[in-house]
Enzyme design. Structure first.
Site, short mmCIF file in Angstrom:
data_model
loop_
_atom_site.label_atom_id
_atom_site.label_comp_id
_atom_site.label_asym_id
_atom_site.label_seq_id
_atom_site.Cartn_x
_atom_site.Cartn_y
_atom_site.Cartn_z
N ASN A 190 -10.60 -3.44 -6.37
CA ASN A 190 -9.83 -2.41 -7.08
C ASN A 190 -10.45 -1.99 -8.41
OD1 ASN A 190 -6.54 -3.53 -5.94
ND2 ASN A 190 -7.82 -1.90 -5.15
N ASP A 218 0.83 -1.20 0.00
CA ASP A 218 0.00 0.00 0.00
C ASP A 218 0.87 1.25 0.00
OD1 ASP A 218 -2.27 1.50 0.05
OD2 ASP A 218 -2.84 1.01 2.12
C1 FPP Z 1 -1.78 0.26 -3.30
O1 FPP Z 1 -1.37 1.58 -3.46
C2 FPP Z 1 -1.31 -0.55 -4.39
C3 FPP Z 1 -2.11 -1.20 -5.30
C4 FPP Z 1 -3.58 -1.15 -5.29
C5 FPP Z 1 -1.55 -1.98 -6.38
C6 FPP Z 1 -0.29 -2.72 -6.07
C7 FPP Z 1 0.34 -2.96 -7.36
C8 FPP Z 1 1.65 -2.90 -7.65
C9 FPP Z 1 2.71 -2.70 -6.65
C10 FPP Z 1 2.10 -3.03 -9.05
C11 FPP Z 1 1.68 -4.27 -9.80
C12 FPP Z 1 2.14 -5.53 -9.16
C13 FPP Z 1 2.86 -6.52 -9.72
C14 FPP Z 1 3.03 -7.80 -8.98
C15 FPP Z 1 3.49 -6.40 -11.03
P1 FPP Z 1 -2.48 2.69 -3.54
O2 FPP Z 1 -2.65 3.06 -4.97
O3 FPP Z 1 -3.72 2.25 -2.85
O4 FPP Z 1 -1.78 3.84 -2.73
P2 FPP Z 1 -2.48 4.99 -1.90
O5 FPP Z 1 -3.26 4.31 -0.80
O6 FPP Z 1 -1.32 5.76 -1.38
O7 FPP Z 1 -3.33 5.76 -2.85
#
Ligand code: FPP
Length: 232
Positions: free
Chosen positions: A60, A12
């Site tokens: 998501n 996250d």
């Molecule tokens: C949370 O950050 C992250 C996600 C919803 C996606 C995680 C995905 C990746 C790290 C990239 C793809 C993965 C692979 C395995 C290739 P957020 O966007 O919720 O952050 P925030 O809470 O700060 O807005």
């Protein structure tokens, strides 16, 4: 120190990492993939047997279409660019979640990647894609109920072990250590079954900044926890 067998991570904070730098959210996700690359290698070095990463939850899809497309693009590129290296390193890839609902070309790439790493004996990398624990548990109950209605299973014989075997993610070992980055303290529908006795670790670091050292620290903190599994 005994390394945890199964480490699961809620990655996250990509969005906040980008916002702090006045960059678009995709820039944070891109750096998030860089972090994934490093952490997969570090997990191998730390003798972590299974690493499960929450890449895309079934919730998501509620994000703006553009961000969903960006995330799928990053995933596509990760599988294209990294799989040969992972095969070479002996990593075994698995996916949990309803990934078959993703774009057909991505599904084919994922199936191919899983197939190519099937006979590897190194650490297992599990990517949770279009995954939600509650939906999986409900789907499993539905399937067992149908089997019971058809007479192929005795309802009285359904115990925890039977249920777990029927779950698509049933082959995973129990989660030993569950890490969430970015300071949020929630499970967000991740591995609810497997994390029943997991040690939870919430760290303030945003995912793109979570590196091998942070993982080693997390494993060290896990080593100091006293696990009792309900006993004394
Ligand atoms: C949370 O950050 C992250 C996600 C919803 C996606 C995680 C995905 C990746 C790290 C990239 C793809 C993965 C692979 C395995 C290739 P957020 O966007 O919720 O952050 P925030 O809470 O700060 O807005």
């Amino acid at each position: 120190m005994t390394a945890p067998l199964h480490v699961a991570i809620i990655m996250d904070g990509n969005g906040r990492w980008a916002k702090a730098r006045m960059l678009p959210r995709i820039a944070g996700h891109r750096r998030g993939v860089e972090a994934v690359r490093k952490i997969v290698r570090a997990a191998g070095d730390l003798n972590i047997g299974t690493l499960t990463l929450y890449a895309f939850s079934s919730e998501n899809w509620r994000r703006p279409a553009e961000e969903v497309t960006d995330l799928m693009g990053l995933l596509r590129r990760f599988i294209q660019d990294d799989i040969d290296e992972l095969v070479g390193e002996g990593v075994r890839l698995a996916v949990i979640g309803d990934y078959r609902a993703l774009a057909p070309d991505l599904v084919a790439m994922i199936d191919d990647a899983i197939g190519r790493t099937r006979h590897n004996h190194g650490p297992q990398l599990v990517i949770a894609l279009n995954y939600g624990a509650q939906a999986e548990i409900a789907a499993t109950a539905r399937r067992l109920a149908a089997d019971a209605a058809a007479g192929s299973i005795d309802p009285d014989a359904i115990d925890q072990a039977t249920f777990e075997r029927a779950m698509p993610s049933g082959g995973l070992p129990p989660v030993d250590l569950l890490i969430r980055t970015s300071g949020e303290q929630r499970l967000s529908n991740f591995l609810l079954w497997q994390a029943a006795y997991a040690e939870l670790l919430f760290v303030d670091t945003l995912w793109p900044d979570f590196g091998p050292e942070a993982l080693a620290e997390a494993v060290a903190a896990f080593g100091k926890r006293q696990r009792r599994f309900g006993g004394l």
